[in-house]
Design an enzyme around this catalytic site. Structure first.
Site, PDB file in Angstrom:
ATOM      1  N   CYS A 401     -30.775  59.468 -77.107  1.00  0.00           N
ATOM      2  CA  CYS A 401     -30.380  59.694 -78.509  1.00  0.00           C
ATOM      3  C   CYS A 401     -31.334  60.593 -79.291  1.00  0.00           C
ATOM      4  CB  CYS A 401     -30.200  58.390 -79.259  1.00  0.00           C
ATOM      5  SG  CYS A 401     -29.969  56.939 -78.257  1.00  0.00           S
ATOM      6  N   ARG A 430     -36.559  52.796 -67.613  1.00  0.00           N
ATOM      7  CA  ARG A 430     -36.985  51.570 -68.296  1.00  0.00           C
ATOM      8  C   ARG A 430     -37.835  50.771 -67.311  1.00  0.00           C
ATOM      9  NH1 ARG A 430     -31.697  50.893 -71.358  1.00  0.00           N
ATOM     10  NH2 ARG A 430     -31.639  52.984 -72.285  1.00  0.00           N
ATOM     11  N   GLN A 448     -27.079  57.497 -67.750  1.00  0.00           N
ATOM     12  CA  GLN A 448     -26.009  57.060 -68.645  1.00  0.00           C
ATOM     13  C   GLN A 448     -24.987  58.172 -68.788  1.00  0.00           C
ATOM     14  OE1 GLN A 448     -28.619  56.409 -72.022  1.00  0.00           O
ATOM     15  NE2 GLN A 448     -28.346  54.202 -71.806  1.00  0.00           N
ATOM     16  N   ASP A 450     -23.714  59.415 -71.274  1.00  0.00           N
ATOM     17  CA  ASP A 450     -24.045  59.263 -72.685  1.00  0.00           C
ATOM     18  C   ASP A 450     -23.385  60.327 -73.550  1.00  0.00           C
ATOM     19  OD1 ASP A 450     -25.283  57.859 -74.619  1.00  0.00           O
ATOM     20  OD2 ASP A 450     -27.329  58.463 -74.113  1.00  0.00           O
ATOM     21  N   HIS A 452     -23.189  61.403 -77.993  1.00  0.00           N
ATOM     22  CA  HIS A 452     -23.430  61.059 -79.396  1.00  0.00           C
ATOM     23  C   HIS A 452     -22.505  61.885 -80.257  1.00  0.00           C
ATOM     24  CE1 HIS A 452     -27.075  59.675 -77.351  1.00  0.00           C
ATOM     25  NE2 HIS A 452     -26.935  58.661 -78.189  1.00  0.00           N
ATOM     26  N   LYS A 535     -20.784  47.365 -83.406  1.00  0.00           N
ATOM     27  CA  LYS A 535     -20.499  47.929 -82.088  1.00  0.00           C
ATOM     28  C   LYS A 535     -19.342  47.216 -81.412  1.00  0.00           C
ATOM     29  CE  LYS A 535     -23.775  44.964 -79.714  1.00  0.00           C
ATOM     30  NZ  LYS A 535     -24.626  44.773 -78.574  1.00  0.00           N
ATOM     31  N   HIS A 581     -22.940  56.227 -80.791  1.00  0.00           N
ATOM     32  CA  HIS A 581     -23.389  56.264 -79.392  1.00  0.00           C
ATOM     33  C   HIS A 581     -22.251  55.680 -78.572  1.00  0.00           C
ATOM     34  CE1 HIS A 581     -27.752  55.919 -80.765  1.00  0.00           C
ATOM     35  NE2 HIS A 581     -27.126  55.353 -81.757  1.00  0.00           N
TER      36      HIS A 581
END
Ligand code: ZN
Ligand code: ZN
Length: 729
Positions: A401, A430, A448, A450, A452, A535, A581
């Protein structure tokens, strides 16, 4: 008299000594038989215990819990833990009880005992448990003051319980116990009325553990069990476990050559083998095409970012413990960082240690002038932090992000640019604890899918609708039809949330509206939203009935604020965008791991790493086989040819074991007529077909992303159960 308010709102009066069970009895004996426990103002209590009137005299809101309520299963399982402990104590001398909480799908009890439990002991313990259950003795609650509680536990030789009362429970003036026959246990409950309610149970496994998790404390034995209200539910659970074992992605992943994790590369880091990489690549291509169609723009960002970037986003140092440590360019970087952390954590170090630190840091090139001048903790910290800011530090990125926010910010934006949808298959790292790692499902490096979306508050509804639609499309394309959505909203009474009241209201209302219109099965969870926005999470049920949390869509009012993102509105003033997200798969590792288990390794035609295996009858048809391979490859298929001198039956058997969707068996007759004796992995022989027809048929199967049989048997949805809970103090 007690005023009791039933769930339908009616208020009835009962004598002062009424219990939930006696109230159930007054309604009907069938209900009384079904009652397992009760709930007053959200708290689960014994069905046989007294009901305490409220101080303000208002009626007691009572919910009777029967087998159908998720909370009841938890009470049943904890009661089974008592019975298991009672059986163990009857069978083995010198058992000290530790703790016996419930876990998802079952319970355990930790014992300190000289006999080493093995699987061979299970049947004997189960038999003893069955004998206890057959007597249907009640669970009886009583309370003692501290002194009496300690002496009772001492009398029963329960040293661990004594220690717990004296340490963990030092502030409790009174302690609760439950008696069941000769068995007495320190416990806050609640319990089922009597042991006869347990209709199905089983001891599952035994493992080592430690008293209060302290590795240097006494070594305990943890005996796991499961319990159900119905024998059918237990059988379903056992079948599901068996089937899950057969589908274990860690075993299949290795056997089918999909992925590897090696000690040399490191725990939690997937090596995608060529076949696994094929599957991942196909999924990525599929999703990339869909996103391009839907107005997303691809971006790429590096695997590193400056620590300051994550300080701005709030990911550092807040989540530091779950991240890989920073990379320091300066030799003294790690030392200065460690010293600053110790100082800020308020650990008191003597002047001698400070001198040693300074000497070591200076050897490594640290300029200590401003630190030496600083007086007091804060001034010293400021000096260290100033130095750190002047020397580059990087984080292996834990999130994409902040990078995407920077891409938004890299040029002036106007309302005409919105919504701006940026996507990237972004790899993040992580630092998961070793014990938490699990094949591809829990890893340290993950990619991910991912994206945005930066949009105006007015656009949130439409963007949310689009992402929900995309997520559904994607899940259904891999045959996941059974899913629900959990919509997490804020707690209206709390003030921990960022973003304006108006935006939250608008966003929550539109998310709810979109979900209602979508016809999706959804539940709302108040108070579960992140502090930065509401979310929606997709909970998927696989073909053997297990639930997985996969895709997520998350609104964010926080990062645009922290990064001071702006766009020029139609009014020529600057405005703050909303950030969304979203990741329909979640991560490629977890998603593929889940798919391996869902398909038991037998991927559908459109995802299979190898789609067709050509099996010539003998060497005489090898030429035709080679030619066929070329034709199929040019038509876009993933195909191999088995040119071994083996019998065709052996070739077919191996292709079946490798879970190849189709086998093209060819002999002289097929070579002559340019045809194929086609064999389907699931349906067997399909007969001899002309080559063109086979290509058309298989192309159609790929293009329509057809999903065939994924499980031989349907697994029942297990009765709902609450999450693991502790009945201990
Ligand atoms: Zn208990
Ligand atoms: Zn994000």
């Amino acid at each position: 008299m007690l005023d009791i308010q039933l769930p339908d709102g009616t208020v009835v009066s009962h004598p002062d000594d009424a219990t939930p069970l006696s109230i159930a009895n007054s309604i009907g004996s069938r209900l009384a038989k079904a009652v397992v426990a009760a709930q007053v103002a959200g708290k689960v209590i014994d069905a046989t215990g007294p009901l305490k009137p409220f101080d303000n005299g208002s009626p007691i809101p009572l919910r009777l819990l029967t087998e159908k309520d998720p909370e009841a299963l938890d009470v049943l399982r904890h009661s089974s833990a008592h019975i298991m402990a009672r059986a163990v104590m009857r069978l083995y001398p010198e058992v000290s009880l530790a703790f016996g909480p419930t876990i998802s799908n079952g319970f355990y009890y930790d014992f300190l005992m000289p006999h080493k439990l093995t699987e061979e002991d299970f049947a004997k313990i189960e038999q003893e448990m069955a004998a206890i259950i057959a007597k249907s003795e009640p669970f009886e609650q009583f309370s003692l003051n501290r002194q009496d509680a300690v002496s009772l536990c001492k009398d029963m030789n329960q040293g661990l319980k004594v220690e717990h009362i004296e340490t963990g429970l030092a502030s409790h003036p009174e302690l609760g116990f439950y008696r069941q026959g000769e068995f007495v246990d320190l416990c806050r409950g609640p319990h089922i009325p009597d042991a006869g309610r347990i209709k199905a149970f089983k001891i599952m496994s035994v493992a080592g553990s430690h008293w209060k998790g302290n590795m240097s404390g006494p070594q305990l034995q943890r005996l796991y069990g499961t319990a159900w209200f119905d024998k059918k539910d237990l059988q379903n659970h056992l079948d599901q476990l068996e089937e899950a074992k057969r589908r274990d992605h860690r075993v299949l992943g290795k056997k089918l050559g999909l992925y590897q994790i090696t000690p040399d590369v490191g725990q939690g880091m997937c090596l995608w083998m060529p076949k696994g990489a094929r599957i991942r690549g196909l999924l990525e291509d599929f999703l990339r095409r869909e996103m391009l169609k839907r107005g997303y723009e691809p971006v790429y960002s590096p695997h590193l970012g400056r620590v300051e970037l994550y300080e701005t986003s709030g990911h550092f140092p807040y989540y530091r413990d779950s991240q890989f440590p920073p990379l320091f360019v300066h030799d003294a970087g790690a030392l200065v960082d460690a010293w600053a952390r110790r100082l800020s954590e308020d650990e008191t170090f003597g002047a001698q240690q400070e001198t040693m630190f300074l000497q070591a840091a200076e050897v490594l090139g640290f300029d200590s002038a401003s630190y030496s001048k600083a007086e007091g903790k804060q001034a010293k910290l400021d000096a260290l932090n100033d130095w750190q800011r002047n020397h580059e530090r990087f984080l292996v990125k834990p999130m994409n992000c902040p990078h995407h926010a920077q891409i938004f910010k890299a040029q002036p934006r106007s309302y005409r640019d919105l919504p701006l949808r940026l996507f990237e298959f972004g790899t993040v790292y992580r630092y998961e604890q070793t014990g938490e790692l699990n094949g591809m499902l829990r890893v340290r490096g993950l990619t991910q899918d991912d994206a945005h979306i930066f949009c105006t508050a007015e656009q949130v509804e439409q963007e949310f609708r689009n992402t929900i639609e995309l997520t559904r499309f994607v899940l259904e394309s891999v045959g996941l039809q059974d899913y629900r959505v959990q919509l997490s909203l804020r707690d209206p009474k709390s003030d921990k949330y960022v973003g304006s009241e108006e935006n939250w209201q608008k966003a929550e209302a539109s998310l709810r509206k979109v979900l209602e219109e979508s016809g999706l099965n959804f539940t709302t969870a108040e108070g579960e939203a992140a502090f930065y926005g509401p979310k929606a999470d997709f909970m998927v049920r696989d073909c053997i009935g297990r639930h997985w949390q996969l895709g997520t869509v998350q609104l964010d009012y926080n990062l645009p604020e922290r990064f001071e993102l702006e766009y020029a509105g139609g009014d020529n003033k600057s405005h703050r965008p909303v950030m969304i997200h979203r990741a329909p798969f979640g991560s490629m590792e977890r998603f593929v791991g889940m798919l391996i288990e869902h398909f038991a390794g037998a991927f559908p035609m459109w995802l299979a790493p190898e789609q067709i295996r050509i099996c010539p009858l003998s060497e005489k048809t090898n030429d035709y086989a080679v030619e066929l391979e070329k034709v199929f490859t040019e038509a876009g298929f993933r195909v191999t040819t088995d040119l071994r001198g083996a019998k065709v039956q052996a070739k077919i058997r191996d292709a079946q074991l490798d879970l190849i969707p189709y086998m093209a068996v060819i002999g002289p007759k097929e070579a002559e007529t340019r045809s194929i004796a086609l064999r389907d992995r699931i349906a067997g022989e399909l007969g001899t077909k002309p080559l063109d027809e086979v290509i058309a048929m298989l192309t159609e199967e790929v293009n329509s992303r057809r999903i065939r049989q994924v499980a031989d048997k349907k697994f029942a949805e297990p009765p709902p159960a609450t999450e693991a809970s502790s009945h201990e103090y």
